[in-house]
Design a protein around this motif. Sequence first.
Motif, short mmCIF file in Angstrom:
data_model
loop_
_atom_site.label_atom_id
_atom_site.label_comp_id
_atom_site.label_asym_id
_atom_site.label_seq_id
_atom_site.Cartn_x
_atom_site.Cartn_y
_atom_site.Cartn_z
N SER A 188 7.91 -25.75 25.41
CA SER A 188 8.10 -27.04 24.45
C SER A 188 8.52 -26.12 23.07
CB SER A 188 6.73 -27.64 24.22
OG SER A 188 5.75 -26.84 23.69
N HIS A 208 6.76 -26.27 20.09
CA HIS A 208 5.73 -26.16 19.04
C HIS A 208 5.76 -24.98 18.26
CE1 HIS A 208 1.61 -26.00 17.42
NE2 HIS A 208 1.49 -27.45 17.41
N SER A 235 3.73 -25.53 24.83
CA SER A 235 3.23 -25.64 26.29
C SER A 235 4.25 -25.46 27.22
CB SER A 235 2.83 -27.39 26.49
OG SER A 235 3.89 -28.16 26.34
N ASP A 263 0.50 -32.46 27.20
CA ASP A 263 1.44 -32.91 26.15
C ASP A 263 0.93 -32.90 24.77
OD1 ASP A 263 -0.08 -35.37 25.64
OD2 ASP A 263 0.64 -36.46 27.28
N GLU A 264 1.95 -33.30 23.57
CA GLU A 264 1.85 -33.15 22.41
C GLU A 264 0.86 -34.14 21.96
OE1 GLU A 264 3.06 -30.54 20.54
OE2 GLU A 264 3.88 -29.79 22.51
N SER A 265 0.67 -35.17 22.31
CA SER A 265 -0.13 -36.24 21.81
C SER A 265 -1.63 -35.66 22.11
CB SER A 265 0.09 -37.59 22.03
OG SER A 265 0.09 -37.90 23.50
N ARG A 300 -2.69 -32.54 20.05
CA ARG A 300 -2.88 -32.90 18.71
C ARG A 300 -4.43 -33.63 18.36
NH1 ARG A 300 2.39 -34.31 18.35
NH2 ARG A 300 1.80 -36.71 18.79
N CYS A 358 -5.98 -25.78 21.07
CA CYS A 358 -6.04 -27.13 20.47
C CYS A 358 -7.07 -26.93 19.56
CB CYS A 358 -6.47 -28.24 21.48
SG CYS A 358 -7.81 -27.80 22.74
#
Length: 619
Positions: A117, A119, A124, A166-168, A171, A189
């Motif tokens: 990803s 980010h 990830s 995953d991103e959600s 976060r 995280c």
Amino acid sequence: MPTPSEPNHTPGEFDSKNFLKQLSERAGVYRMYDSAGEILYVGKARNLKNRVSSYFRKTGLAPKTEALVGKIHSIEVTITGSETEALLLEQNLIKSLRPPYNILLRDDKSYPYIYLSSHSDYPSLTFRRGRTKKGGGTWFGPFPSSGAVKESLNILQKVFKIRSCDESYFRNRNRPCLQYQINRCTAPCVEYISPEEYQQDIRRATMFLEGKNPAIIRDLMSAMEEAAAKLEFEKAASYRDQVNHLRHVQEQQSVDGEGGDADVIAIAQEAGVVCIVVIIVRGGRVLGTKDYFPKFSLEQTEGELLASFLGQYYFGGNTRREIPNDILVPVKVEGQELLAAALTEAANRDTRVRGNVRGERKRWLELAMTNAQQTLLTHLASKETVYRRLLALRDLLELTETPSRMECFDISHSHGENTVASCVVFDENGPLKSDYRLYNIEGVTAGDDYAAMRQVLTRRYRRLANGEGKKPDLVFIDGGKGQLNIAREVFDELEISDIPLIGVAKGVTRRAGMEQLIDAMTGAVFRVPADSPALHLIQHIRDESHRFAITGHRARRDKKRRQSTLEGIEGVGPKRRRELIRYFGGIQGIRKAGVDEIAKVQGISKALAETIYAALHNE
């Protein structure tokens, strides 16, 4: 314009038996066509022979597959360097050709990728099926096997502890998840690891996926050997499987290597037939291949043939073909500079015709040569080709019936040592390899080819004189009057008078097409026109006998020296042999590997890897 290749079939039904007999066992792509020349299906295979053979088994086919097989009129194949390259070429061909059975069956699915990803601090590493342009990030793949990708992602996450969420989810965490508890993640995280340290792990994982860091494989292999030494065989087997998966994942996408546009031209000739293969590369990807069988005159060299072909290929006909930046050729083309200038003017940009290339372009050229040789073998073995030549041979030798079984003999040795005689057999379907025989010659003076020929013919036909064995309709002797006289003496001693004996001498110039044929019964010496189908069949039988004799001689010589397959390769000493066996697990594993994969072994350079590959595949 050059004439496209003739389909390998007999009228009415595809001749699968003869086609499969000559098909390569290497990775590649196959294309199936109907009687109108329309594409039916495109498929890839790790082993072309095994995969294509599965379509022609008598039972167990699905109804849709049976319908496909019933329409097959011809099959074309393209050999690739690896299964991954076959997958990439298959994708391109399916997209451009839109074969109906690929859409109806299951090959329109998306292939697996590994996705890194975008980010900025804590990207990830995840499994994805199908590639999209959304979200940025880096894509690795496609890969042939989703199982290997998923298993290898697990290993990579164990080694580098890179997050897979995953991103959600990432976060919204305020404490570490289970992945951290089981030591599969460093909990970015909640910032248990700094962005700098995490990026170092990402860098190493990326290097591994790009095939630049085989250190992890060596660590796993050491763990495997340690487990085996402790008799923990299940754990050792687990490490072995992990190594296999990792090798699969880190296979380099060499089709996407250097990029650029090129037409790669290769030429192969044998038994009076010339095959030219064109591989089309655009944007670094192999988009397809095309085979041609042009007619040629005896006096033309390969360079002159290619010059004539290229002129017609790019400038012949009403529509000019796309001219790429590079045209790669295996030999110096006659008038190469003039041709390049004409192509440059036609394309309105610089176009080069060259053969002295390195890196990815050299590999493309080698791949094209392999395809040309395979296509030529398939063409020579086609039932149509053999039958036409048999009729011509019958007329040439004024035989009362078309010969249905022919045998040819040749002698091979090294300065008189390890002498071997070969007997190859052809029937109405071409080479009958199940009836080939090798004879170790013993008790003769070193280098005495006459005595060796006497021994092999006596051994071969003594049983025939006693009413045993299969009787040939025609016998060829690779040699001049001396060898042929020996053959006639043996036949006279065994009272065999109803089998024609023909000697095949190379002639004064020793060039293909200039052979002299000698009739043992009459002593007549005669030449046949170079474009005669009968001569092409004789050349094919003679060349196959010569090849089989040399192969048998080398095998006997190496056995006498007590050398393993690897020991006979220059530059591969005990240490490198040990590393190769350790890395691949055995000689079969090395045979299955491509040049790039062999070069990943410690101490093996790219040049040595090419030497090893060529030696193991008799190239």
